[in-house]
Design an enzyme around this catalytic site. Structure first.
Site, mmCIF file in Angstrom:
data_model
loop_
_atom_site.group_PDB
_atom_site.id
_atom_site.type_symbol
_atom_site.label_atom_id
_atom_site.label_comp_id
_atom_site.label_asym_id
_atom_site.label_seq_id
_atom_site.Cartn_x
_atom_site.Cartn_y
_atom_site.Cartn_z
ATOM 1 C CG ASP A 351 21.648 49.968 16.850
ATOM 2 O OD1 ASP A 351 22.521 49.122 16.510
ATOM 3 O OD2 ASP A 351 20.729 50.337 16.399
ATOM 4 C CD GLU A 381 26.606 49.708 15.156
ATOM 5 O OE1 GLU A 381 26.409 48.713 14.161
ATOM 6 O OE2 GLU A 381 25.441 50.226 15.455
#
Length: 636
Positions: A351, A381
């Protein structure tokens, strides 16, 4: 690569690499520039710089002459360009002196260019570690992205928290939402999806060609989305805990599937064993005492109520990976990275990778690779081109060979959706060209190709709505659905988007429910429960069958398993590309023209979607998508 009659060609080890710009450390490139005599230039100069260094000019040598051109050449040694490092970035442009009227190449997409009167966008060379590899298994089949609380209520033991609320209306319930975007919301209303449910739906996923399951965060946390981690060492009891996770890993392995976890390592929840703002955990948290073992993991401006947090959100205090004790908790010999690799996961999706330091990323990937003998994948990400991205004023090295195997392919998502919504084939051409040239080959075939995620509008909603439709209040969007006629038209557009998503380089990532035409605007409305109760209804089944057919194609056709990629034709509303491997060729045609279009491509083909045969020059009908196999083997 040509403009004004000028042609640029690159070769490496005798191979034409004109449309590639990512090379292993140690490669030597031969650059040839064909310049028409009619331009009457005085020579060719390559002006380049290693990232962070000053320019150097190299005059190209005259290599040969033809009746029409003078050919100039030079070599680029990647070892020299890295200036003592084992990877790096190099930028260059070509100058064509002509008295006071020197012209400069202006790069459009890292391959195509035009001539300008002043220096502009340069070509980029990415030089990566010469031992950079990505797992061979990753890229095969289909990836399926599951938001656990909304996927399936499985039969198995779970523990409901006292401060959590269960919405019993799986079929018609609406996710909890804030009064307006950005307003606080507790996110403590659950629908009851769990890991037992994921395991029970593996046969369904297998029918879609799924080889990889990407789970939203599963670690213990207060919220329904789990991006506010409470304890990295526990699978959330509301999802079935460690027992359900172990069961899922076992069942997935039997089906030949791998599980990828969402690693939220930039921040924790304030309600966590590490911060422990509310005293719910036995550990003494950083908020409770400066003597806490976790105190140095967070940066306090004024103890204890002012601290660094993600995007200024107080419930998400940011971790300080500059502290060895914090970083090693994730990357060390007994760290979180290795813990779940030992349990049998297939890898991690990181993330907000932009906010993780180079040191953290390199240590994390090294730990994952060491524990898995190189078999686990690490995906970041990243929303933009990852080859040379600058985040927080710092150049990132994601694809140098030490940090990431792959990234979420948001640029291709944007290119596909703009093509579908606005008929912008030119934009899609530039996106595909730039990414395929910019990324190492092994990364290209491992890219996580998506058209929807838990952070974006549902693809059906996006393609069936206007900007005005989506610019509504949260209350209005909570019940916003497409009219039946518009929905049918949007489904045909979703099919076109899916065909592109499944056939460009990379692995398609299917967001749960998109195959059933699940609707939803921005977060949290893109996180509706999976409509299992309607799976056999015609309004769901037609689209599901289409995705199943695409999944079978991904599983069966070698050209979609790391096959070479080449764009054969494009104009303002149409794009045609080929995938080739093992003597077999697929040609994908997508047109948003309003009239039939005869393409400068001929041969004998079978449409793998409809079964129809095509002979001679290809013709693209209005708003069509074709996935064609060339009969008789690979074409030119």
């Amino acid at each position: 690569m040509q403009s004004n009659g000028i042609r640029i060609h690159k070769y490496c080890n005798g191979e034409d690499v004109t449309r590639k710009s990512a090379f292993a450390y140690g490669d030597v490139l031969e650059v040839f520039v064909h310049v028409p005599h009619t331009l009457d230039v005085q020579g060719v100069v390559l002006r380049g710089n290693t990232d962070g260094c000053g320019d150097e000019d190299v005059a190209l040598a005259e290599f040969a002459k033809t009746d029409a051109d003078t050919i100039y050449s030079c070599t680029l040694n990647t070892c020299r360009l890295c200036r003592g490092q084992s990877s790096g970035l190099y930028y260059y442009e070509l100058l064509f002196p002509k008295g006071l009227d020197t012209r400069f190449t202006e790069s459009i997409n890292n391959v195509d260019f035009y001539l300008s009167r002043s220096s502009g966008a340069r070509f980029r060379l990415l030089i990566f570690e010469n031992d950079y590899k990505t797992p061979e298994w990753f890229g095969k089949g289909v990836m399926y992205h599951i938001f656990v609380d909304r996927f399936c209520r499985g039969e198995g033991s779970v523990q409901m928290r006292e401060d959590a609320k269960l919405d019993p209306d799986w079929e018609h319930g609406i996710p909890q939402y804030a009064p307006y975007p950005g307003a606080p919301v507790s996110n403590n209303v659950f629908f009851g999806g769990n890991l037992w449910g994921v395991a029970q739906k593996l046969d369904y996923l297998q029918s879609l060609g799924v080889k990889v399951i990407y789970l939203s965060p599963i670690f213990k946390a207060y919220s329904n989305h789990k991006y506010d981690t409470g304890d990295y060492e526990q699978v959330d009891p509301m999802f079935g805990g460690d027992a359900a996770f172990a069961h899922l890993l076992h069942c997935a392995k039997e089906k030949g599937m791998r599980i990828i976890l969402d690693g939220v390592f930039n921040h924790t929840g304030d309600d966590s064993r590490y911060f422990n703002r509310y005293g719910k955990y036995e550990d003494v948290g950083a908020y409770q005492s400066k003597d806490s073992p976790y105190a140095e993991w967070y940066d306090f401006r004024s103890y204890p109520d002012e601290y660094d947090c993600w995007w200024g959100i107080p419930i998400l205090p940011r971790l300080n990976h500059g502290k060895d004790s914090c970083r090693s908790y994730f990357t060390g010999e007994q760290g979180i990275a290795r813990k779940y690799v030992k349990m049998g996961i297939g890898g991690w999706r990181l993330d907000v990778a932009d906010e993780l330091s180079d040191e953290f990323l390199e240590e994390f990937r090294a730990a994952v690779k060491d524990e898995s003998d190189g078999e686990c994948v690490v995906i970041g990400e990243v929303w933009e081109n990852a080859a040379d991205k600058i985040a927080y004023s710092k150049r990132r090295r994601y694809l140098s060979g030490k940090q990431l195997d792959s990234v979420m392919n948001y640029p291709v998502r944007n290119g596909i959706l703009d093509f579908i919504r606005y008929s912008d084939a030119e934009g899609l051409y530039h996106v595909l060209t730039e990414l395929y040239s910019s990324y190492p080959e092994q990364v290209c075939h491992a890219l996580m190709n998506l058209v929807g995620t838990h952070d974006t509008e549902r693809v059906l909603t996006m393609l069936g709505s206007t900007e005005e439709d989506l610019d509504k209040t949260n209350e209005q969007l909570s019940v916003y659905r497409l009219d039946p006629e518009i929905r049918e038209k949007a489904i045909s557009l979703v099919k076109m988007a899916a065909a592109l998503q499944y056939t460009v380089f990379g692995i398609p990532s299917l967001y749960y429910g998109d195959e059933l035409g699940l609707e939803g605007a921005r977060d949290p409305f893109c996180r509706m429960p999976m409509p299992w109760h309607e799976i056999n209804q015609p309004r769901r089944g037609d689209l599901l069958s289409y995705y199943q057919k695409l999944g079978q194609l991904r599983a069966q056709h070698p050209a979609l398993d790391g096959g070479a990629f080449e764009i054969l034709y494009h104009d303002e509303c149409c794009i045609v590309y080929a995938r080739r491997k093992e003597g077999r060729e697929l040609v994908v045609v997508a047109s948003r023209h309003e009239q039939p279009l005869t393409l400068p491509i001929s041969g004998d083909f079978t449409d793998l979607l409809s079964g129809e045969r095509h002979h001679g020059n290809l013709c693209a009908q209005p708003d069509c998508v074709l996935i064609l196999e060339r009969i008789g083997g690979q074409g030119a």
